[in-house]
Design an enzyme around this catalytic site. Sequence first.
Site, PDB file in Angstrom:
ATOM      1  N   ARG A 138       0.261  11.543 -17.167  1.00 48.95           N
ATOM      2  CA  ARG A 138       0.545  10.522 -16.158  1.00 48.95           C
ATOM      3  C   ARG A 138       0.929  11.252 -14.872  1.00 48.95           C
ATOM      4  NH1 ARG A 138      -1.392   6.029 -18.825  1.00 48.95           N
ATOM      5  NH2 ARG A 138      -0.541   5.972 -20.951  1.00 48.95           N
ATOM      6  N   ARG A 168       5.426  -9.117 -51.177  1.00 46.47           N
ATOM      7  CA  ARG A 168       6.025  -9.027 -49.848  1.00 46.47           C
ATOM      8  C   ARG A 168       5.110  -9.586 -48.760  1.00 46.47           C
ATOM      9  NH1 ARG A 168       8.372  -2.866 -50.543  1.00 46.47           N
ATOM     10  NH2 ARG A 168      10.361  -3.457 -51.488  1.00 46.47           N
ATOM     11  N   GLY A 227      -4.126   7.277 -21.600  1.00 42.38           N
ATOM     12  CA  GLY A 227      -3.961   7.497 -23.030  1.00 42.38           C
ATOM     13  C   GLY A 227      -5.195   8.152 -23.631  1.00 42.38           C
ATOM     14  N   ASP A 276      -8.218   0.312 -26.584  1.00 44.09           N
ATOM     15  CA  ASP A 276      -7.962  -1.119 -26.464  1.00 44.09           C
ATOM     16  C   ASP A 276      -9.222  -1.962 -26.253  1.00 44.09           C
ATOM     17  OD1 ASP A 276      -5.253  -0.766 -26.817  1.00 44.09           O
ATOM     18  OD2 ASP A 276      -4.815  -0.657 -24.668  1.00 44.09           O
ATOM     19  N   ASP A 334     -10.566  -2.881 -23.516  1.00 43.34           N
ATOM     20  CA  ASP A 334     -10.178  -3.910 -22.550  1.00 43.34           C
ATOM     21  C   ASP A 334     -10.822  -3.721 -21.177  1.00 43.34           C
ATOM     22  OD1 ASP A 334      -8.797  -1.617 -21.931  1.00 43.34           O
ATOM     23  OD2 ASP A 334      -6.863  -2.586 -21.653  1.00 43.34           O
ATOM     24  N   ARG A 360      -1.460  -3.413 -47.961  1.00 42.59           N
ATOM     25  CA  ARG A 360      -1.692  -4.563 -48.832  1.00 42.59           C
ATOM     26  C   ARG A 360      -1.420  -4.215 -50.296  1.00 42.59           C
ATOM     27  NH1 ARG A 360      -3.819  -9.402 -48.269  1.00 42.59           N
ATOM     28  NH2 ARG A 360      -4.780  -9.023 -46.249  1.00 42.59           N
ATOM     29  N   ARG A 402      -1.476  -4.163 -25.545  1.00 46.75           N
ATOM     30  CA  ARG A 402      -0.504  -4.852 -24.687  1.00 46.75           C
ATOM     31  C   ARG A 402      -1.098  -6.116 -24.074  1.00 46.75           C
ATOM     32  NH1 ARG A 402       0.531   0.273 -22.664  1.00 46.75           N
ATOM     33  NH2 ARG A 402      -0.656  -0.246 -20.803  1.00 46.75           N
ATOM     34  N   THR A 462     -10.812   4.283 -23.982  1.00 50.05           N
ATOM     35  CA  THR A 462      -9.544   3.637 -24.324  1.00 50.05           C
ATOM     36  C   THR A 462      -9.711   2.893 -25.629  1.00 50.05           C
ATOM     37  OG1 THR A 462      -8.028   1.833 -23.729  1.00 50.05           O
ATOM     38  CG2 THR A 462     -10.220   1.765 -22.753  1.00 50.05           C
ATOM     39  N   GLN A 521      -2.888   5.264 -34.316  1.00 48.15           N
ATOM     40  CA  GLN A 521      -4.158   4.636 -33.950  1.00 48.15           C
ATOM     41  C   GLN A 521      -4.959   5.445 -32.940  1.00 48.15           C
ATOM     42  OE1 GLN A 521      -3.226   0.125 -33.372  1.00 48.15           O
ATOM     43  NE2 GLN A 521      -1.290   1.218 -33.447  1.00 48.15           N
ATOM     44  N   ASP A 561      -8.379   1.479 -17.162  1.00 48.18           N
ATOM     45  CA  ASP A 561      -8.286   0.820 -15.858  1.00 48.18           C
ATOM     46  C   ASP A 561      -7.448   1.597 -14.850  1.00 48.18           C
ATOM     47  OD1 ASP A 561      -5.939   0.319 -17.203  1.00 48.18           O
ATOM     48  OD2 ASP A 561      -5.992  -1.852 -16.942  1.00 48.18           O
ATOM     49  N   LYS A 615       0.453 -18.137 -53.214  1.00 49.54           N
ATOM     50  CA  LYS A 615       0.294 -16.791 -52.666  1.00 49.54           C
ATOM     51  C   LYS A 615       1.664 -16.146 -52.510  1.00 49.54           C
ATOM     52  CE  LYS A 615      -2.975 -15.900 -49.779  1.00 49.54           C
ATOM     53  NZ  LYS A 615      -3.858 -15.785 -48.596  1.00 49.54           N
TER      54      LYS A 615
END
Length: 328
Positions: free
Chosen positions: A76, A167, A15, A132, A134, A159, A176, A130, A260, A107, A218
């Site tokens: 990939r 809401r 990614g 993440d 991770d 917000r 993940r 990455t 993101q 990884d 709230k």
Amino acid sequence: MLEKMQKIGVLTSGGDAPGMNAAIRAVVRSCSFYNIECIGIYRGYQGLIEGEFEVLTARSVRNVINKGGTFLKSARSQEFRTKEGRAKAATHLKKEGVDALIVIGGDGTFTGAIYLEQEHGIPVVGIPGTIDNDINGTDYTIGYDTALNTVVDAIDKIRDTASSHDRLFLVEVMGRDAGDIALNAGVGAGAEEILIPEENMGVEKMMESLEKSRKSGKTSSIIVVAEGEKSGKNIFELADYIGQNLEGYDIRVSVLGHIQRGGAPSCYDRVLASKLGVGAVEALLRGENRVMVGITHKVVTTVDFETAISGTRPLDKELRRVLNITTV
């Protein structure tokens, strides 16, 4: 090693992450500084198999430090998962006279590099790219800081709508197997609850928290959910469950998705990528092999690939404690 190193290849895989271009730029400019030819490999391991090579110079990487994505592109490659595919890749590298390879990714990218070195003896060094965050052996990965800022900015906007319409918003972010983005962005954006893969908060505990918030007056709330969290089969099922069991909330779901990954890298990611790009070239010149270059307490370090991709990073328990206090 310094006298023998004449060509270094560089590729991005997996990614994309903001700051990858800055890392490529640092690798290319470091090679130029040390009088080494740099070979850019397009489309990751698939491009390695197909021989999509191009000589990169300092002029090749002008005006890329501020660009998101990766100009070398990523893909990939199922073929690279096979010994035959890796043999093709090694043949192209040796034919081109590439002495060593720098891979930028996560990884899966590092796992591929391990096999390439084991089977064909090609020295490899990795740069963690990455969103993440991770990967073990580094405090931060390239792209993580930018992704955090993107998520916080999005939640701030959500917000405004949540407050205006009374809401409850469930906001799904990437992750993940790791909840770093959810936990840090959730605290940064003032989320009422954060659901992450590393710990099973449990639906009932979340419902108790929402009920307590509702009774306190709230009328709007934000729950940040990492995509790997499994309180429900998916975030929409979780939203349905809340709606069926808790009155007083108008519930909406927002999946931030690949937004993101995009955008110009933050200053932190540009600086981090520059440090790690230089560090990767210098690691090869020192004779290091099958290692990842990372940042630990602001110092550029190296760690073997096996350690980098082993297990999961420990949860920031202090940050979770801060969340519990600041949402009272």
